[in-house]
Design a protein around this motif. Sequence first.
Motif, PDB file in Angstrom:
ATOM      1  N   GLY A 340      24.011  -7.645  39.984  1.00  0.00           N
ATOM      2  CA  GLY A 340      24.557  -8.970  40.245  1.00  0.00           C
ATOM      3  C   GLY A 340      25.249  -9.016  41.585  1.00  0.00           C
ATOM      4  O   GLY A 340      25.132  -8.089  42.404  1.00  0.00           O
ATOM      5  N   ARG A 341      25.989 -10.076  41.803  1.00  0.00           N
ATOM      6  CA  ARG A 341      26.749 -10.214  43.038  1.00  0.00           C
ATOM      7  C   ARG A 341      28.227 -10.102  42.715  1.00  0.00           C
ATOM      8  O   ARG A 341      28.733 -10.767  41.806  1.00  0.00           O
ATOM      9  CB  ARG A 341      26.468 -11.547  43.729  1.00  0.00           C
ATOM     10  CG  ARG A 341      27.291 -11.722  45.011  1.00  0.00           C
ATOM     11  CD  ARG A 341      26.896 -12.913  45.841  1.00  0.00           C
ATOM     12  NE  ARG A 341      27.729 -13.006  47.045  1.00  0.00           N
ATOM     13  CZ  ARG A 341      27.501 -12.334  48.159  1.00  0.00           C
ATOM     14  NH1 ARG A 341      26.446 -11.537  48.242  1.00  0.00           N
ATOM     15  NH2 ARG A 341      28.306 -12.454  49.211  1.00  0.00           N
ATOM     16  N   VAL A 342      28.938  -9.302  43.508  1.00  0.00           N
ATOM     17  CA  VAL A 342      30.370  -9.121  43.318  1.00  0.00           C
ATOM     18  C   VAL A 342      31.102  -9.522  44.596  1.00  0.00           C
ATOM     19  O   VAL A 342      30.705  -9.145  45.699  1.00  0.00           O
ATOM     20  CB  VAL A 342      30.705  -7.660  42.936  1.00  0.00           C
ATOM     21  CG1 VAL A 342      30.177  -6.673  43.978  1.00  0.00           C
ATOM     22  CG2 VAL A 342      32.191  -7.479  42.752  1.00  0.00           C
ATOM     23  N   ASP A 343      32.137 -10.329  44.444  1.00  0.00           N
ATOM     24  CA  ASP A 343      32.982 -10.731  45.567  1.00  0.00           C
ATOM     25  C   ASP A 343      34.430 -10.561  45.146  1.00  0.00           C
ATOM     26  O   ASP A 343      34.933 -11.332  44.323  1.00  0.00           O
ATOM     27  CB  ASP A 343      32.702 -12.181  45.972  1.00  0.00           C
ATOM     28  CG  ASP A 343      31.347 -12.338  46.638  1.00  0.00           C
ATOM     29  OD1 ASP A 343      31.176 -11.797  47.746  1.00  0.00           O
ATOM     30  OD2 ASP A 343      30.473 -12.983  46.044  1.00  0.00           O
ATOM     31  N   VAL A 344      35.081  -9.561  45.719  1.00  0.00           N
ATOM     32  CA  VAL A 344      36.482  -9.274  45.423  1.00  0.00           C
ATOM     33  C   VAL A 344      37.276  -9.505  46.698  1.00  0.00           C
ATOM     34  O   VAL A 344      36.949  -8.950  47.747  1.00  0.00           O
ATOM     35  CB  VAL A 344      36.678  -7.824  44.935  1.00  0.00           C
ATOM     36  CG1 VAL A 344      38.143  -7.557  44.625  1.00  0.00           C
ATOM     37  CG2 VAL A 344      35.810  -7.546  43.713  1.00  0.00           C
ATOM     38  N   SER A 364      26.401  -1.274  40.141  1.00  0.00           N
ATOM     39  CA  SER A 364      25.028  -0.789  40.165  1.00  0.00           C
ATOM     40  C   SER A 364      24.105  -1.926  40.579  1.00  0.00           C
ATOM     41  O   SER A 364      24.092  -2.981  39.940  1.00  0.00           O
ATOM     42  CB  SER A 364      24.635  -0.258  38.782  1.00  0.00           C
ATOM     43  OG  SER A 364      23.279   0.146  38.763  1.00  0.00           O
ATOM     44  N   ASP A 365      23.347  -1.715  41.665  1.00  0.00           N
ATOM     45  CA  ASP A 365      22.409  -2.724  42.185  1.00  0.00           C
ATOM     46  C   ASP A 365      23.127  -4.050  42.408  1.00  0.00           C
ATOM     47  O   ASP A 365      22.710  -5.105  41.898  1.00  0.00           O
ATOM     48  CB  ASP A 365      21.231  -2.914  41.219  1.00  0.00           C
ATOM     49  CG  ASP A 365      20.380  -1.657  41.091  1.00  0.00           C
ATOM     50  OD1 ASP A 365      20.128  -1.018  42.129  1.00  0.00           O
ATOM     51  OD2 ASP A 365      19.994  -1.311  39.961  1.00  0.00           O
ATOM     52  N   CYS A 366      24.198  -3.993  43.176  1.00  0.00           N
ATOM     53  CA  CYS A 366      25.009  -5.188  43.439  1.00  0.00           C
ATOM     54  C   CYS A 366      25.067  -5.481  44.934  1.00  0.00           C
ATOM     55  O   CYS A 366      25.022  -4.569  45.760  1.00  0.00           O
ATOM     56  CB  CYS A 366      26.440  -5.001  42.915  1.00  0.00           C
ATOM     57  SG  CYS A 366      26.557  -4.911  41.125  1.00  0.00           S
ATOM     58  N   THR A 367      25.196  -6.746  45.255  1.00  0.00           N
ATOM     59  CA  THR A 367      25.462  -7.167  46.619  1.00  0.00           C
ATOM     60  C   THR A 367      26.850  -7.782  46.663  1.00  0.00           C
ATOM     61  O   THR A 367      27.490  -8.006  45.647  1.00  0.00           O
ATOM     62  CB  THR A 367      24.427  -8.203  47.075  1.00  0.00           C
ATOM     63  OG1 THR A 367      24.489  -9.336  46.195  1.00  0.00           O
ATOM     64  CG2 THR A 367      23.024  -7.634  47.041  1.00  0.00           C
ATOM     65  N   GLY A 368      27.338  -8.069  47.882  1.00  0.00           N
ATOM     66  CA  GLY A 368      28.638  -8.709  48.013  1.00  0.00           C
ATOM     67  C   GLY A 368      29.614  -7.846  48.782  1.00  0.00           C
ATOM     68  O   GLY A 368      29.227  -7.034  49.632  1.00  0.00           O
ATOM     69  N   SER A 369      30.907  -7.999  48.484  1.00  0.00           N
ATOM     70  CA  SER A 369      31.925  -7.268  49.239  1.00  0.00           C
ATOM     71  C   SER A 369      33.207  -7.134  48.439  1.00  0.00           C
ATOM     72  O   SER A 369      33.489  -7.902  47.517  1.00  0.00           O
ATOM     73  CB  SER A 369      32.223  -7.994  50.566  1.00  0.00           C
ATOM     74  OG  SER A 369      32.829  -9.252  50.302  1.00  0.00           O
ATOM     75  N   PRO A 393      28.150  -3.195  47.303  1.00  0.00           N
ATOM     76  CA  PRO A 393      28.926  -4.120  48.128  1.00  0.00           C
ATOM     77  C   PRO A 393      29.546  -3.405  49.318  1.00  0.00           C
ATOM     78  O   PRO A 393      29.695  -2.178  49.330  1.00  0.00           O
ATOM     79  CB  PRO A 393      30.000  -4.635  47.163  1.00  0.00           C
ATOM     80  CG  PRO A 393      30.149  -3.541  46.160  1.00  0.00           C
ATOM     81  CD  PRO A 393      28.783  -2.957  45.991  1.00  0.00           C
ATOM     82  N   ALA A 394      29.926  -4.176  50.325  1.00  0.00           N
ATOM     83  CA  ALA A 394      30.633  -3.640  51.486  1.00  0.00           C
ATOM     84  C   ALA A 394      32.127  -3.600  51.196  1.00  0.00           C
ATOM     85  O   ALA A 394      32.649  -4.399  50.414  1.00  0.00           O
ATOM     86  CB  ALA A 394      30.357  -4.501  52.711  1.00  0.00           C
ATOM     87  N   PHE A 395      32.833  -2.669  51.844  1.00  0.00           N
ATOM     88  CA  PHE A 395      34.279  -2.531  51.709  1.00  0.00           C
ATOM     89  C   PHE A 395      34.902  -2.782  53.079  1.00  0.00           C
ATOM     90  O   PHE A 395      34.675  -2.021  54.019  1.00  0.00           O
ATOM     91  CB  PHE A 395      34.634  -1.143  51.180  1.00  0.00           C
ATOM     92  CG  PHE A 395      34.177  -0.913  49.764  1.00  0.00           C
ATOM     93  CD1 PHE A 395      35.061  -1.065  48.705  1.00  0.00           C
ATOM     94  CD2 PHE A 395      32.860  -0.559  49.487  1.00  0.00           C
ATOM     95  CE1 PHE A 395      34.641  -0.871  47.396  1.00  0.00           C
ATOM     96  CE2 PHE A 395      32.421  -0.369  48.186  1.00  0.00           C
ATOM     97  CZ  PHE A 395      33.320  -0.516  47.138  1.00  0.00           C
ATOM     98  N   VAL A 396      35.686  -3.875  53.164  1.00  0.00           N
ATOM     99  CA  VAL A 396      36.184  -4.325  54.461  1.00  0.00           C
ATOM    100  C   VAL A 396      37.661  -4.700  54.325  1.00  0.00           C
ATOM    101  O   VAL A 396      38.049  -5.422  53.411  1.00  0.00           O
ATOM    102  CB  VAL A 396      35.389  -5.544  54.960  1.00  0.00           C
ATOM    103  CG1 VAL A 396      35.932  -6.043  56.283  1.00  0.00           C
ATOM    104  CG2 VAL A 396      33.909  -5.201  55.086  1.00  0.00           C
TER     105      VAL A 396
END
Length: 543
Positions: A340-344, A364-369, A393-396
Amino acid sequence: IIRYRGYSGEGADAVGGEGGILRFRIDRKPPSPPEIVGPALAYSSVPLSVSFNAQEGRVMAAVDTGGNAGAFAAAPPMLGLPGSPDGPVTYRVRAYAVDEAGNRSVEATPLVVTVDVATVYVAEDGSDSGDGSRAHPFASLDAGLALVLGAGGQPRTALAIRGRVPSSGSVTLPAGTRLAIKGGFDAAWDPQPGAVSAILRERASGPLLVLSGANLRIEGLAIEAGDLGNPVLFSVAGSTLVLSGVSVAAASDGDVLFLDAASSSLSLEGSSVSMEGAVSACVIQARDCDISVQGSRLAAGAGVRYYSGVNAAGGSLSLGSSAFSSRAVLGTRLVALQSGRVDVSASYFDVRGSAGFLSIGSFSDCTGSVSGSTGYLEWGGNATLFSLRGSSPAFVQDSFYAVTAKGSIRFFDCTGTGPLVRNCILGAKGSRNELLVSDRKSLPGEVAANCLWGFSSYLSGAFTVRDLAVLNAYNAADGKARPNLAEAPSSTFAELPPASFELAEGSTCRGAGMDLPGYSTSTSTSAGSTAGTRPDIGAVQSY
């Protein structure tokens, strides 16, 4: 009366023609105002109608609702005030008379009445033998929900709660049900800002509420569930559930699951869920759901053995300005999402325990950040903060600080992926701590412009880097990367975590970050930064 005659000339001997008379009336006296005839009620639970009496002329009437002025039009013989299925409607009926000469009277004394055909009322001083009206509210949530579902005719779409009311049943809201449950009312049933009513969940064999194709909003309520017979509080399928300003305190000798959902939309706004004294506790368990947690707090106390905040598969997960904490003694997994998509964003993670497994995020198999977020962790044994499988996801602009008394800490455990980690403060205290382990070789520039300390290994698995200078040199091949920094907590933070994550004055993390397309730095720069400068490293939110 005007007499007139035409003459053939202007002289005295001019011949006059036939005369005429013009008669007309000038009336500038306004008529008497009309009378608005209606029930002498300030509140009604059934539709009403009003009529008008006028001594002369015709009546013009207007109906104001919701603070909006209505337009005047010719009044019908009977004017209906039907109410609304969405909740109470306060009507203000105005009228004036117009006579044949066009004179307008002053406005009549307006009639003001609230018509509420949609709301069922429940109060701690009510009785289940009542009728669910304001004057005779029910005493239990179960009786109120029974009327909502069995009302027939006019649908009931709102349930108002005053004080502390019990619930021991399990109610299913079927497909098509649209309901808002609200608390925080005073003795006159006027909403009080910041006030909260309570549902006292007694031991029951089923969930408090089961949603099947329904739409439910709960607002201004505390749910106290101290001795659950069934581990699930809410079961949701193909539905929409919104919790706004809701606090939940749940405990059990066994397991506790606040929300079990499938193929639904779930939203927590300004709410808190606290778990105590359970073998296993989970706030949200979901499959193919869109989940939003904003300005909320999810927590587990020291009496919990195993704790999971959000455990989801499919759909999306959005976390913003929220806090997650755990004192579970044997294991903690705060956030997990598969496919899925995760946005934190701007969220805080606080974990302190003694042993077992620890994970802030498992994706697992996620996009977002994961951006602008902070975390402080104390653990007695080994810990892996983020487990990543497949796409990640990316960590920024994040700041995470972890301490272990016995064992080692791994920040990123990766299979088939290597996350983008930039502008982050990542520190560990313990022995043999690892920053990132992956079976895929990290690309130059993926782990760059970070403040790192306390690690015996930065990259390992398919590619090993144990020296920070080597990592910086490797990143230089990217052409856009900035060197990683090593800086101890005492010089990085104005105060050591968890008190604050503000950067200390003179910290080399100030203005040392990378400009990242697609990521706003307006909320992640320190008070000393100015427009046009590079962003700081790390998140700067304080909790």
